[in-house]
Design a protein around this motif. Structure first.
Motif, PDB file in Angstrom:
ATOM      1  N   LEU A  13      -8.215   3.040   4.900  1.00 60.51           N
ATOM      2  CA  LEU A  13      -8.584   3.043   3.484  1.00 60.51           C
ATOM      3  C   LEU A  13      -8.562   4.441   2.872  1.00 60.51           C
ATOM      4  O   LEU A  13      -8.177   4.626   1.729  1.00 60.51           O
ATOM      5  CB  LEU A  13      -9.972   2.424   3.306  1.00 60.51           C
ATOM      6  N   ASP A  14      -8.982   5.424   3.699  1.00 63.14           N
ATOM      7  CA  ASP A  14      -9.046   6.800   3.189  1.00 63.14           C
ATOM      8  C   ASP A  14      -7.679   7.316   2.752  1.00 63.14           C
ATOM      9  O   ASP A  14      -7.579   8.271   2.001  1.00 63.14           O
ATOM     10  CB  ASP A  14      -9.590   7.742   4.270  1.00 63.14           C
ATOM     11  N   ASP A  23      -9.246  -6.661  -1.833  1.00 63.64           N
ATOM     12  CA  ASP A  23     -10.325  -5.909  -1.177  1.00 63.64           C
ATOM     13  C   ASP A  23     -10.568  -6.408   0.243  1.00 63.64           C
ATOM     14  O   ASP A  23     -10.772  -5.633   1.175  1.00 63.64           O
ATOM     15  CB  ASP A  23     -11.628  -6.035  -1.980  1.00 63.64           C
ATOM     16  N   ARG A  24     -10.559  -7.741   0.366  1.00 65.48           N
ATOM     17  CA  ARG A  24     -10.798  -8.324   1.685  1.00 65.48           C
ATOM     18  C   ARG A  24      -9.695  -7.895   2.660  1.00 65.48           C
ATOM     19  O   ARG A  24      -9.943  -7.578   3.815  1.00 65.48           O
ATOM     20  CB  ARG A  24     -10.814  -9.859   1.566  1.00 65.48           C
ATOM     21  N   SER A  39      -7.792  -5.211   2.449  1.00 70.45           N
ATOM     22  CA  SER A  39      -7.940  -3.781   2.747  1.00 70.45           C
ATOM     23  C   SER A  39      -9.010  -3.578   3.807  1.00 70.45           C
ATOM     24  O   SER A  39      -8.848  -2.788   4.745  1.00 70.45           O
ATOM     25  CB  SER A  39      -8.342  -3.020   1.477  1.00 70.45           C
ATOM     26  N   HIS A  40     -10.095  -4.302   3.645  1.00 71.32           N
ATOM     27  CA  HIS A  40     -11.201  -4.169   4.591  1.00 71.32           C
ATOM     28  C   HIS A  40     -10.771  -4.608   5.989  1.00 71.32           C
ATOM     29  O   HIS A  40     -11.090  -3.954   6.989  1.00 71.32           O
ATOM     30  CB  HIS A  40     -12.391  -5.001   4.095  1.00 71.32           C
ATOM     31  N   LEU A  41     -10.036  -5.722   6.068  1.00 71.73           N
ATOM     32  CA  LEU A  41      -9.567  -6.221   7.371  1.00 71.73           C
ATOM     33  C   LEU A  41      -8.659  -5.199   8.044  1.00 71.73           C
ATOM     34  O   LEU A  41      -8.753  -4.958   9.257  1.00 71.73           O
ATOM     35  CB  LEU A  41      -8.814  -7.543   7.196  1.00 71.73           C
ATOM     36  N   HIS A  57     -11.485 -15.451   5.676  1.00 64.43           N
ATOM     37  CA  HIS A  57     -10.932 -14.485   6.625  1.00 64.43           C
ATOM     38  C   HIS A  57      -9.447 -14.761   6.765  1.00 64.43           C
ATOM     39  O   HIS A  57      -9.026 -15.443   7.680  1.00 64.43           O
ATOM     40  CB  HIS A  57     -11.631 -14.600   7.990  1.00 64.43           C
ATOM     41  N   TYR A  64       0.835  -1.195   0.000  1.00 69.95           N
ATOM     42  CA  TYR A  64       0.000   0.000   0.000  1.00 69.95           C
ATOM     43  C   TYR A  64       0.875   1.252   0.000  1.00 69.95           C
ATOM     44  O   TYR A  64       1.836   1.341   0.777  1.00 69.95           O
ATOM     45  CB  TYR A  64      -0.892   0.052   1.240  1.00 69.95           C
ATOM     46  N   ASP A  95      -8.605  -1.988   7.470  1.00 69.36           N
ATOM     47  CA  ASP A  95      -9.394  -0.796   7.806  1.00 69.36           C
ATOM     48  C   ASP A  95     -10.219  -1.011   9.070  1.00 69.36           C
ATOM     49  O   ASP A  95     -10.450  -0.086   9.844  1.00 69.36           O
ATOM     50  CB  ASP A  95     -10.299  -0.425   6.631  1.00 69.36           C
ATOM     51  N   THR A  96     -10.652  -2.239   9.277  1.00 66.55           N
ATOM     52  CA  THR A  96     -11.393  -2.544  10.498  1.00 66.55           C
ATOM     53  C   THR A  96     -10.487  -2.410  11.720  1.00 66.55           C
ATOM     54  O   THR A  96     -10.882  -1.870  12.752  1.00 66.55           O
ATOM     55  CB  THR A  96     -11.969  -3.974  10.431  1.00 66.55           C
TER      56      THR A  96
END
Lengths: 527, 528
Positions: free
Chosen positions: A441-442, A427-428, A430-432, A377, A333, A434-435
């Motif tokens: 993510l921003d 995507d998964r 990134s989401h993990l 996951h 990233y 971000d959580t």
């Protein structure tokens, strides 16, 4: 290309460079052929977005065997050990930092379990001691009771005495831990799930298995060889930049008179009468030499570069049965800035932050791979090399590297790693992240995803296995890469193996190359 | 105190305890065996659970009983009579089956039907396994040397062990190393392509373990089960006439004939120790029996933490025993049947009913069964090994009726929510329903059903966590690590207190080797 060379080394990663430096120092005319545009192999960084650099394999800086450094007169790069090598993200805003300083770690653990806090210092000290014995084994050819001649029995005996020198209790513990599952090892000692999951994740690194698998105790120790006391993850990083180790080996090789050619892919190893005569290049040209030392993985070497008519069917069978099983993916990233909220201190991101605080979650992630699926996951670990080396990103900006497991190379549904699947996994991930780190993510400017299929295409590693062969007990020490071939020479006269697929294996900077070169020199370089 | 003096008391009348007692009696020792239950045998017992129906309640087949024990104790004279289990049939989901028969040619033809390549490979594989079994046998008969000790006997033992390994030659040594470290599925993948074949063979690698076929370490258990004495067969198992209890009775008979005394209904409460030395045992009844030597045939947890006060023992030994893994993973379902099951894949009566049925259609099936257990529940579709003993020995059931023995895996001892009556019934239902997929008439034949969870096995036999091997046969619990480092030579730190159960080397199965080695070690020590 028509110059005479004594030895051709295939691959300019740490092992290829170490081999070349060793051979060059002995006065041999050595040429290193590297398919990509630069040296460094799996350690190489790339500019994955304008101004942002990282290593797509997410390799740590590895361990440089001191005996090799001494032997080659190689200056050992200065290392910096993060204060907090490993942190567990528990919930947004809540972390368990496992500081290298064991009292500080114990203090953090006490919040979850007083008993575990009391156990921790002795546990890390014991791991350090046992990994120290592996370090002894990793600086010499693997001892093999079955093939050792009477002459070498003395060296076998020295290893045995080294083991006994650990003392009665630690020796027994070493023999017990090596075949054990890391889960059992941890269950015996600790109750805090997050603590156990964090340590266990290091023991399934690049493995297509979960923490309940036997032999993960060994993997834990393997990746702690050379680690600082108190640390349960990685070996620290080179102060002067991500490629310091390979740059040092590269400079040494050149000083020793080695020629290094990049952008030069080998397509075939040439053999006549059971002896190598040189290599053919992808360009069609040929380079001749009576010795070839390949640091490509054993399958890439034997199945990809050598005409099978020269090889014994049993050897081919054994090579085909090597378990490669790449199962890790990496997402890089490029970040505008590091998230400030989320409670994840920057000091943690200087080391490794694991996002998996439960052992069962790790196990379930591995279950998917067992059946040829990508984890729903996945286990994700992140790190920000730009904190260690600001130069890898534009001023004020950052790089975050995410290691992802399990993403098996061989997928059951047969569709392979197509674009949709890669993006879905990215995507998964990134989401993990971000959580765990709200606001992440921003800040993402760019991301680059590398699956085992990408590793295979980019580095030529079979099945995308960054290990050059899974670190299971049947594939380490005298069993690596295959039984009977553990001492670097092959049945073809003049062909040697010296990559991470040989003892001592992945993460040891130059160890296999150095030992292979020494074997080559020992065999003599006469006509 | 009773008037009669004994030289040795054996705690526990399981087969290893009985073997130890027989060997000690043979050497002239006055031996007393104390058994808690009203019958000897431990987990090798035959009981008439339902009127007219006799069951080998727990352990139900035999192949590992050491031939030297059979010979030296003259067990056939005392009733040992092994009837061969001739076939194994694996019913498949497509209505077909994979079978191995007594006749090797027939087995070969059958395998050819599924994969000619595998039939070819099987011959080579069988030979390798024989070599491997021969390579391991001397180790099974060896008192494990202690690698941490400098005593001459240990150094000599280590040297002998090292020489043996070197003597195998590189090829066999490396093949053995692979077997010791790999998963059975990975190992078999190197040889075979037929899924049901790999599954059925790898199933023997998971029996009694809390591991799946893809877990490293299971290939060794596969070999362990390959070490039957009836060489050359795909699966060399036998069935004792009268059930496995008759094996225990035969060993007990031999021990008695040699002068040992065996008391049942005599539960030992604790071993008496004075000044670090054994003086005898105290029974639950309050009675005390004196003897200078006591051997425990119980598992390491009971031996070291129940029979004696752990405070008498070094802390590292107690910690080692605490870490010793039991994790019982198998259950047993015993059925009394009104008639014979009808298998869809092989309708009607036939020789297949005299053999075993393995519910192992694919490695993935077994692996998924394991996944259920990993997360705390029994397998909804378990691996099962099934025999109909009354087909081989009609005396086990009333005329026209039958008994069926179903070994079920996985059933974790530490089930989430515990083993309630409802859970036990659900496990029994899962077993019967899973089998009914291949033999639809089975549910209608069931007259009586006995379901034994690991908890039941523990309650009845005493085996900790219901582990059928007195502790898992995992690499880190074998040889000089079994049960704990430095205490793998049958001795304990308490003078005169010994161990001889399957929790010591080589352990597992109705083998008797632990009992025999312990007896010899004890006799050797008193000779010195």
């Amino acid at each position: 290309m028509n110059d005479r060379h004594d030895v051709i080394v295939i691959g300019a990663g740490a092992n290829g460079l170490a081999a070349a430096a060793t051979l060059g120092r002995a006065g041999l005319a050595v040429i290193v052929l590297e398919q990509s545009g630069a040296v460094g192999g799996l350690q190489r960084t790339v500019e994955f977005a304008p101004g942002f650099h990282a290593t797509p394999t997410a390799a740590d800086d590895g361990w440089l065997p001191p005996a090799m450094a001494r032997d080659l007169g190689l200056g050992v790069p200065v290392r910096t050990i993060p204060d907090i090598p490993l942190t567990v993200a528990l919930a947004p805003g809540d972390v368990l930092p496992l500081a290298r300083e064991s009292r500080a770690a114990a203090e953090a653990i006490r919040r979850h379990s007083a008993r575990d806090a009391a156990t921790w210092p002795a546990f890390t000290a014991q791991l350090h001691k046992l990994a120290g014995f592996l370090a002894v084994l990793y600086q010499r050819p693997a001892p093999d009771i079955a093939t050792t001649g009477l002459r070498d029995l003395a060296s076998l005996l020295r290893v045995a005495l080294g083991l006994r020198a650990l003392g009665r209790a630690d020796m027994a513990e070493f023999l017990r831990i090596v075949p054990m599952s890391v889960r059992e090892l941890l269950d015996d000692r600790f109750e805090c799930e997050a603590l156990k999951a964090a340590v266990a994740a290091g023991a399934v690194r690049d493995l297509r298995q979960g923490p309940r698998s036997g032999g993960t105790g060994f993997v834990l120790l393997h990746y702690l060889v050379g680690a600082a006391p108190g640390s349960v993850r990685d070996r620290g990083y080179c102060r002067d930049g991500p490629e310091t180790c390979v740059a040092a080996l590269d400079a040494l090789a050149r000083r020793n008179g080695v020629t290094i050619r990049t952008d030069t892919a080998v397509s075939r190893i040439l053999v006549r009468d059971d002896a190598v005569t040189g290599v053919a290049l992808a360009s069609g040209a040929e380079v001749s030499a009576p010795r070839v030392l390949s640091t490509a993985d054993p399958a890439a070497t034997f199945l990809g570069l050598v005409d099978p008519v020269w090889l014994d069917p049993e050897l081919l069978h054994a090579v085909r049965n090597i378990k490669f099983r790449g199962a890790a993916a990496v997402v890089l990233y490029a970040l505008d800035s590091l998230p400030q909220r989320g409670g994840l201190p920057a000091a943690s991101l200087a080391g490794v932050v694991t996002l998996t605080p439960q052992l069962d979650a790790l196990e379930r992630a591995a279950d998917a791979a067992k059946y040829g699926n990508v984890s729903e996951h996945p286990h994700v670990e992140i790190s920000a090399p730009s904190i260690r080396w600001p130069a890898v990103a534009p001023p004020g900006k950052h790089v975050v590297v995410a290691r992802v497991q399990y993403a098996p190379h061989c997928l059951k549904d047969g569709n392979g790693w197509d674009g949709a699947r890669r993006e879905a996994l990215a995507d998964r991930v990134s989401h993990l992240i971000d959580t765990a780190v709200p606001g992440f993510l921003d800040r993402v400017l760019h991301r680059a995803m590398f699956t085992p299929a990408d590793f295979e295409a980019r580095y030529g590693v079979t099945e995308g296995a960054l290990t050059h062969g899974e670190l299971t007990l049947d594939q380490v020490l005298f069993m690596r890469p295959i039984p009977g071939l553990a001492h670097y020479a092959t049945p073809l006269t003049g062909l040697y193996l010296g990559g991470a697929g040989t003892h001592p294996g992945p993460g040891v900077m130059g160890g296999g190359g150095w030992l292979a070169a020494r074997r080559l020199l020992q065999d003599g370089t006469g006509p | 105190m009773t008037a009669r003096r004994y030289d040795v008391i054996v705690v526990g009348g399981g087969h290893n305890g009985l073997v130890a007692a027989a060997y000690l009696a043979r050497a002239g020792r006055r031996v007393l065996v104390l058994e808690r239950r009203s019958m000897v045998g431990g987990a090798a017992v035959t009981e008439e659970i339902f009127p007219g129906f006799k069951f080998s309640v727990f352990s139900y087949v035999v192949s590992l009983l050491r031939p030297e024990i059979i010979r030296e104790l003259d067990l056939p004279r005392h009733g040992l009579q092994i009837l061969p289990l001739e076939s194994t049939v694996t019913p498949l989901d497509n209505g077909d089956y994979l079978a191995s028969w007594a006749d090797p040619d027939e087995t070969r033809r059958e395998l050819c039907r599924h994969s000619p390549r595998d039939a070819e490979a099987m011959a080579v594989f069988g030979r390798l396994m024989q070599h491997m079994a021969m390579a391991v046998k001397p180790i099974l008969g060896m008192v494990p040397p202690d690698p941490g000790s400098l005593a001459p006997s240990d150094l000599a033992g280590l040297l002998r062990f090292g020489r043996h390994m070197r003597g195998l030659g590189p090829d066999r040594f490396h093949a053995l190393f692979k077997l010791m470290t790999m998963s059975s599925a990975d190992y078999l993948d190197e040889w075979f392509e037929c899924g049901p074949l790999k599954a059925t063979k790898s199933a023997s690698g998971i029996i009694g373990t809390f591991l799946g076929p893809r877990s490293p370490g299971t290939a060794y258990v596969l070999l362990h089960h390959y070490m039957g004495e009836i060489d050359g067969a795909f699966r060399a198992w036998g069935f004792q006439k009268g059930g496995t209890g008759a094996i225990s009775d035969a060993i007990a008979g031999a021990a008695r004939a040699l002068g040992a005394e065996i008391r049942t209904d005599a539960a030992v409460e604790r071993v008496l120790v004075r000044s670090g030395r054994v003086t005898g045992v105290a029974l639950v009844s309050g009675e005390e029996v004196a003897a200078p030597v006591v051997i425990s045939g119980l598992d390491p947890r009971l031996t070291f933490t129940q029979l004696v006060d752990p405070d008498e023992l070094p802390a590292d030994l107690v910690e080692g025993v605490r870490r010793f893994k039991f994790r019982g993973s198998s259950a047993k379902v015993n059925l009394a049947l009104a008639g014979l099951p009808e298998f869809t894949c092989l309708p009607g009566p036939g020789p297949h009913l005299r053999g075993a049925f393995s519910i192992s259609p694919s490695v993935e099936y077994l692996e998924r069964a394991y996944d259920d257990a990993k997360y705390g529940d029994f397998s909804r579709q378990p691996y099962m090994d099934i025999v109909i003993p009354s087909m081989i020995d009609p005396g086990m059931a009333p005329p026209g009726r039958h008994v069926m023995s179903i070994f079920v895996q996985y059933a974790p001892y530490a089930r989430t929510g515990g083993w309630t009556d409802a859970a036990r019934d659900a496990l029994g239902d899962a077993a019967v329903q899973t089998l009914a997929r291949y033999a639809p008439n089975l549910p209608s034949l069931v007259l009586h059903r006995q379901v034994l969870t690991p908890l039941d096995i523990e309650r009845i036999t005493g085996l900790s966590e219901g582990n059928i091997f007195q502790g898992e046969l995992a690499l880190h619990q074998l040889f000089f690590l079994r049960p704990v480092p430095a205490w793998a030579k049958y001795r304990t730190p308490i003078e005169g207190y010994w161990q001889c159960g399957a929790g010591t080397h080589p352990g597992g199965g109705i083998m008797g080797a632990s009992g025999r080695l312990a007896a010899y070690e004890l006799l050797g020590s008193s000779a010195r």
